[in-house]
Design a protein around this motif. Structure first.
Motif, PDB file in Angstrom:
ATOM      1  N   ASP A  36      -1.807  10.431 -10.278  1.00  0.00           N
ATOM      2  CA  ASP A  36      -2.880   9.507 -10.829  1.00  0.00           C
ATOM      3  C   ASP A  36      -3.387   9.185  -9.648  1.00  0.00           C
ATOM      4  O   ASP A  36      -2.986   8.660  -8.766  1.00  0.00           O
ATOM      5  CB  ASP A  36      -2.193   8.505 -11.810  1.00  0.00           C
ATOM      6  CG  ASP A  36      -3.165   7.945 -12.635  1.00  0.00           C
ATOM      7  OD1 ASP A  36      -4.321   7.755 -12.356  1.00  0.00           O
ATOM      8  OD2 ASP A  36      -2.593   7.341 -13.850  1.00  0.00           O
ATOM      9  N   MET A  37      -4.648   8.623  -9.714  1.00  0.00           N
ATOM     10  CA  MET A  37      -5.539   7.854  -8.752  1.00  0.00           C
ATOM     11  C   MET A  37      -5.685   6.651  -8.684  1.00  0.00           C
ATOM     12  O   MET A  37      -6.192   6.090  -7.806  1.00  0.00           O
ATOM     13  CB  MET A  37      -6.920   8.712  -8.637  1.00  0.00           C
ATOM     14  CG  MET A  37      -7.135  10.171  -8.276  1.00  0.00           C
ATOM     15  SD  MET A  37      -6.980  10.036  -6.228  1.00  0.00           S
ATOM     16  CE  MET A  37      -7.330  11.711  -5.885  1.00  0.00           C
ATOM     17  N   LYS A  38      -5.172   5.856  -9.756  1.00  0.00           N
ATOM     18  CA  LYS A  38      -5.422   4.471  -9.954  1.00  0.00           C
ATOM     19  C   LYS A  38      -4.755   3.865  -8.722  1.00  0.00           C
ATOM     20  O   LYS A  38      -5.231   2.753  -8.267  1.00  0.00           O
ATOM     21  CB  LYS A  38      -4.919   4.186 -11.068  1.00  0.00           C
ATOM     22  CG  LYS A  38      -5.754   4.541 -12.304  1.00  0.00           C
ATOM     23  CD  LYS A  38      -5.603   3.819 -13.462  1.00  0.00           C
ATOM     24  CE  LYS A  38      -6.314   4.143 -14.642  1.00  0.00           C
ATOM     25  NZ  LYS A  38      -5.698   5.199 -15.372  1.00  0.00           N
TER      26      LYS A  38
ATOM     27  N   HIS B  63       0.955   9.225  -5.862  1.00  0.00           N
ATOM     28  CA  HIS B  63       1.239  10.718  -5.689  1.00  0.00           C
ATOM     29  C   HIS B  63       2.185  11.441  -6.714  1.00  0.00           C
ATOM     30  O   HIS B  63       2.095  12.455  -7.049  1.00  0.00           O
ATOM     31  CB  HIS B  63       1.853  10.984  -4.160  1.00  0.00           C
ATOM     32  CG  HIS B  63       2.202  12.283  -3.894  1.00  0.00           C
ATOM     33  ND1 HIS B  63       1.062  13.249  -3.759  1.00  0.00           N
ATOM     34  CD2 HIS B  63       3.406  12.783  -3.492  1.00  0.00           C
ATOM     35  CE1 HIS B  63       2.089  14.455  -3.582  1.00  0.00           C
ATOM     36  NE2 HIS B  63       3.315  14.238  -3.230  1.00  0.00           N
TER      37      HIS B  63
ATOM     38  N   GLN C 205      -4.101   4.520  -5.611  1.00  0.00           N
ATOM     39  CA  GLN C 205      -5.153   4.934  -4.281  1.00  0.00           C
ATOM     40  C   GLN C 205      -6.401   3.976  -4.391  1.00  0.00           C
ATOM     41  O   GLN C 205      -6.636   3.799  -3.371  1.00  0.00           O
ATOM     42  CB  GLN C 205      -5.271   6.326  -4.096  1.00  0.00           C
ATOM     43  CG  GLN C 205      -4.068   6.762  -3.938  1.00  0.00           C
ATOM     44  CD  GLN C 205      -4.381   8.504  -3.705  1.00  0.00           C
ATOM     45  OE1 GLN C 205      -5.464   8.786  -2.876  1.00  0.00           O
ATOM     46  NE2 GLN C 205      -3.363   9.308  -3.693  1.00  0.00           N
ATOM     47  N   ILE C 206      -7.082   3.965  -5.488  1.00  0.00           N
ATOM     48  CA  ILE C 206      -8.321   2.993  -5.706  1.00  0.00           C
ATOM     49  C   ILE C 206      -7.593   1.605  -5.556  1.00  0.00           C
ATOM     50  O   ILE C 206      -8.422   0.618  -4.727  1.00  0.00           O
ATOM     51  CB  ILE C 206      -8.748   3.050  -7.206  1.00  0.00           C
ATOM     52  CG1 ILE C 206      -8.991   4.306  -7.555  1.00  0.00           C
ATOM     53  CG2 ILE C 206      -9.941   1.924  -7.447  1.00  0.00           C
ATOM     54  CD1 ILE C 206     -10.254   4.929  -7.027  1.00  0.00           C
ATOM     55  N   PHE C 207      -6.444   1.150  -6.057  1.00  0.00           N
ATOM     56  CA  PHE C 207      -6.039  -0.255  -5.537  1.00  0.00           C
ATOM     57  C   PHE C 207      -5.798  -0.425  -4.036  1.00  0.00           C
ATOM     58  O   PHE C 207      -6.188  -1.426  -3.432  1.00  0.00           O
ATOM     59  CB  PHE C 207      -4.520  -0.596  -6.348  1.00  0.00           C
ATOM     60  CG  PHE C 207      -4.708  -1.019  -7.736  1.00  0.00           C
ATOM     61  CD1 PHE C 207      -5.526  -2.015  -7.877  1.00  0.00           C
ATOM     62  CD2 PHE C 207      -4.116  -0.203  -8.720  1.00  0.00           C
ATOM     63  CE1 PHE C 207      -5.701  -2.449  -9.030  1.00  0.00           C
ATOM     64  CE2 PHE C 207      -4.575  -0.709  -9.983  1.00  0.00           C
ATOM     65  CZ  PHE C 207      -5.096  -2.020 -10.206  1.00  0.00           C
ATOM     66  N   VAL C 208      -5.450   0.710  -3.410  1.00  0.00           N
ATOM     67  CA  VAL C 208      -5.179   0.723  -1.928  1.00  0.00           C
ATOM     68  C   VAL C 208      -6.436   0.200  -1.292  1.00  0.00           C
ATOM     69  O   VAL C 208      -6.609  -0.465  -0.407  1.00  0.00           O
ATOM     70  CB  VAL C 208      -4.537   1.876  -1.447  1.00  0.00           C
ATOM     71  CG1 VAL C 208      -4.758   1.879  -0.060  1.00  0.00           C
ATOM     72  CG2 VAL C 208      -3.229   1.949  -1.820  1.00  0.00           C
ATOM     73  N   ILE C 209      -7.545   0.877  -1.693  1.00  0.00           N
ATOM     74  CA  ILE C 209      -8.932   0.835  -1.259  1.00  0.00           C
ATOM     75  C   ILE C 209      -9.275  -0.864  -1.357  1.00  0.00           C
ATOM     76  O   ILE C 209      -9.751  -1.740  -0.503  1.00  0.00           O
ATOM     77  CB  ILE C 209      -9.998   1.582  -1.742  1.00  0.00           C
ATOM     78  CG1 ILE C 209      -9.627   2.797  -1.365  1.00  0.00           C
ATOM     79  CG2 ILE C 209     -11.152   1.035  -1.282  1.00  0.00           C
ATOM     80  CD1 ILE C 209     -10.633   4.035  -1.854  1.00  0.00           C
ATOM     81  N   PHE C 210      -9.102  -1.289  -2.524  1.00  0.00           N
ATOM     82  CA  PHE C 210      -9.613  -2.590  -2.736  1.00  0.00           C
ATOM     83  C   PHE C 210      -8.449  -3.713  -1.915  1.00  0.00           C
ATOM     84  O   PHE C 210      -8.881  -4.643  -1.401  1.00  0.00           O
ATOM     85  CB  PHE C 210      -9.362  -3.143  -4.226  1.00  0.00           C
ATOM     86  CG  PHE C 210     -10.121  -2.571  -4.901  1.00  0.00           C
ATOM     87  CD1 PHE C 210     -11.560  -2.596  -4.517  1.00  0.00           C
ATOM     88  CD2 PHE C 210      -9.984  -1.568  -6.287  1.00  0.00           C
ATOM     89  CE1 PHE C 210     -12.522  -1.749  -5.317  1.00  0.00           C
ATOM     90  CE2 PHE C 210     -11.155  -1.133  -6.894  1.00  0.00           C
ATOM     91  CZ  PHE C 210     -12.317  -1.213  -6.499  1.00  0.00           C
ATOM     92  N   ILE C 211      -7.202  -3.233  -1.681  1.00  0.00           N
ATOM     93  CA  ILE C 211      -6.380  -4.216  -0.939  1.00  0.00           C
ATOM     94  C   ILE C 211      -6.656  -4.276   0.336  1.00  0.00           C
ATOM     95  O   ILE C 211      -6.629  -5.308   1.126  1.00  0.00           O
ATOM     96  CB  ILE C 211      -4.620  -3.681  -1.049  1.00  0.00           C
ATOM     97  CG1 ILE C 211      -4.150  -3.834  -2.443  1.00  0.00           C
ATOM     98  CG2 ILE C 211      -3.955  -4.353  -0.040  1.00  0.00           C
ATOM     99  CD1 ILE C 211      -2.887  -3.454  -2.864  1.00  0.00           C
TER     100      ILE C 211
ATOM    101  N   ASN D  45       0.873  -1.181   0.041  1.00  0.00           N
ATOM    102  CA  ASN D  45      -0.037   0.035   0.159  1.00  0.00           C
ATOM    103  C   ASN D  45       0.759   1.213   0.189  1.00  0.00           C
ATOM    104  O   ASN D  45       0.550   2.090  -0.644  1.00  0.00           O
ATOM    105  CB  ASN D  45      -0.978  -0.024   1.252  1.00  0.00           C
ATOM    106  CG  ASN D  45      -2.115  -0.922   1.127  1.00  0.00           C
ATOM    107  OD1 ASN D  45      -2.427  -1.491  -0.128  1.00  0.00           O
ATOM    108  ND2 ASN D  45      -2.715  -1.124   1.956  1.00  0.00           N
TER     109      ASN D  45
ATOM    110  N   VAL E 181       0.566   4.041  -2.845  1.00  0.00           N
ATOM    111  CA  VAL E 181       0.136   5.443  -2.616  1.00  0.00           C
ATOM    112  C   VAL E 181       1.462   6.558  -2.949  1.00  0.00           C
ATOM    113  O   VAL E 181       1.056   7.469  -3.624  1.00  0.00           O
ATOM    114  CB  VAL E 181      -0.049   5.574  -0.843  1.00  0.00           C
ATOM    115  CG1 VAL E 181      -0.300   7.132  -0.921  1.00  0.00           C
ATOM    116  CG2 VAL E 181      -1.307   4.960  -0.820  1.00  0.00           C
ATOM    117  N   ALA E 182       2.629   6.049  -2.868  1.00  0.00           N
ATOM    118  CA  ALA E 182       3.880   6.756  -3.103  1.00  0.00           C
ATOM    119  C   ALA E 182       3.775   7.244  -4.614  1.00  0.00           C
ATOM    120  O   ALA E 182       3.848   8.217  -5.370  1.00  0.00           O
ATOM    121  CB  ALA E 182       5.187   6.150  -2.688  1.00  0.00           C
ATOM    122  N   TYR E 183       3.453   5.918  -5.430  1.00  0.00           N
ATOM    123  CA  TYR E 183       3.494   6.322  -6.922  1.00  0.00           C
ATOM    124  C   TYR E 183       2.216   6.929  -7.343  1.00  0.00           C
ATOM    125  O   TYR E 183       2.425   7.709  -8.153  1.00  0.00           O
ATOM    126  CB  TYR E 183       3.276   4.631  -7.458  1.00  0.00           C
ATOM    127  CG  TYR E 183       4.913   4.142  -7.821  1.00  0.00           C
ATOM    128  CD1 TYR E 183       5.574   4.578  -8.925  1.00  0.00           C
ATOM    129  CD2 TYR E 183       5.011   2.953  -7.351  1.00  0.00           C
ATOM    130  CE1 TYR E 183       6.802   4.079  -8.983  1.00  0.00           C
ATOM    131  CE2 TYR E 183       6.137   2.296  -7.590  1.00  0.00           C
ATOM    132  CZ  TYR E 183       7.113   2.965  -8.323  1.00  0.00           C
ATOM    133  OH  TYR E 183       8.347   2.218  -8.980  1.00  0.00           O
TER     134      TYR E 183
END
Lengths: 100, 169
Positions: free
Chosen positions: A55-57, A51, A59-65, A43, A47-49
């Protein structure tokens, strides 16, 4: 400005600590917690990538993880509870019913 | 060295040592408490990366829900005898060597990192319509189907946890 490399190295270090905990500990609780550690490390890098690439993608992945981690913790703890009820111990190297 | 870099170094050092404490604590309860401190640090790191919503989710979901679940189960099971046993498996040096090898393998690609093309969500764009809204718009339009699948995964987890942990009647 903190370089992106630093975040990725921090994430890799925490991920490898999680791998080490999963490989060398005997206690099933701490093995499960090591999995959480690995997911958190991933995660951080996402999030670092997200920022740095604006790109928001990521952070979307973080929510799914986080969703999958919650499901995994619930199922893992249920397995530990039923294992403890049957065998009265939670050491990973003493469980060999499947001869694996 | 700027102030931001000094903050980052503090976070890196304390997170690494907290992670080491998590995997080396003898009692799982101590391990969970170190994990709690680690999650607070990770949430602060997300604030550092302008991801306020994720920092809140990290605290509410991970520190609030998952770790409490861990604590409940650990305290429900009686592990007094387990604490006197040895901590590591027999082949632990092999595991540690493997980890160091993979770590060295990961380091080389990271040191040659090249950025990809930049996206449209600059800090100003996120500030204009707040982080939560920017995240929500992407989540509920582009990622609507994965979102539905995530809810299905949670349903399976709820049913599976009940089936696995129930007493045989």
């Amino acid at each position: 400005m903190v370089p992106l490399n630093w975040y990725i190295i921090l994430s890799a270090v925490i991920f490898m600590i999680g791998v080490a905990g999963f490989l060398i500990r005997r206690n099933l609780f701490i093995m499960l917690m090591s999995i959480e550690l690995m997911l958190n490390a991933v995660n951080i890098s996402l999030v670092a990538y997200s920022h740095y690439l604006q790109d928001m993608k990521g952070q979307i992945f973080v929510i799914f993880i986080i969703t999958v981690a919650a499901a995994e913790a619930a199922i893992g703890l249920a397995i530990i509870v039923s294992l403890f009820r049957n065998k009265q111990k939670i050491h990973s190297d003493e469980i060999a019913e499947m001869r694996g | 060295m700027t102030l931001a870099q000094m903050f980052f170094i503090y976070f890196a050092v304390s997170m690494t040592s907290l992670a080491l404490l998590v995997i080396s604590a003898r009692n799982p309860v101590n391990s969970v408490l170190w994990m709690l401190a680690l999650f607070f640090h990770i949430a602060a790191l997300y604030l550092f990366l302008n991801a306020e919503f994720l920092a809140a989710v990290q605290l509410i979901l991970y520190a609030g829900a998952i770790l409490v679940l861990f604590l409940f189960v650990i305290m429900m099971l009686n592990l007094k005898d387990e604490l006197k046993d040895r901590k590591f498996i027999k082949g632990w040096p092999i595991g540690a060597a493997l980890v160091l090898g993979i770590m060295a393998l990961i380091y080389f690609p990271i040191s040659k990192l090249i950025h990809g093309p930049l996206g449209q969500y600059t800090i100003e764009a996120i500030k204009a319509d707040t982080h939560t809204k920017a995240l929500g718009v992407v989540l509920y339009t582009e990622y609507l189907f994965p979102f539905e699948i995530a809810s299905f995964i949670l349903l399976i987890a709820v049913v599976g946890a009940m089936v696995l942990a129930k007493r045989r009647v």
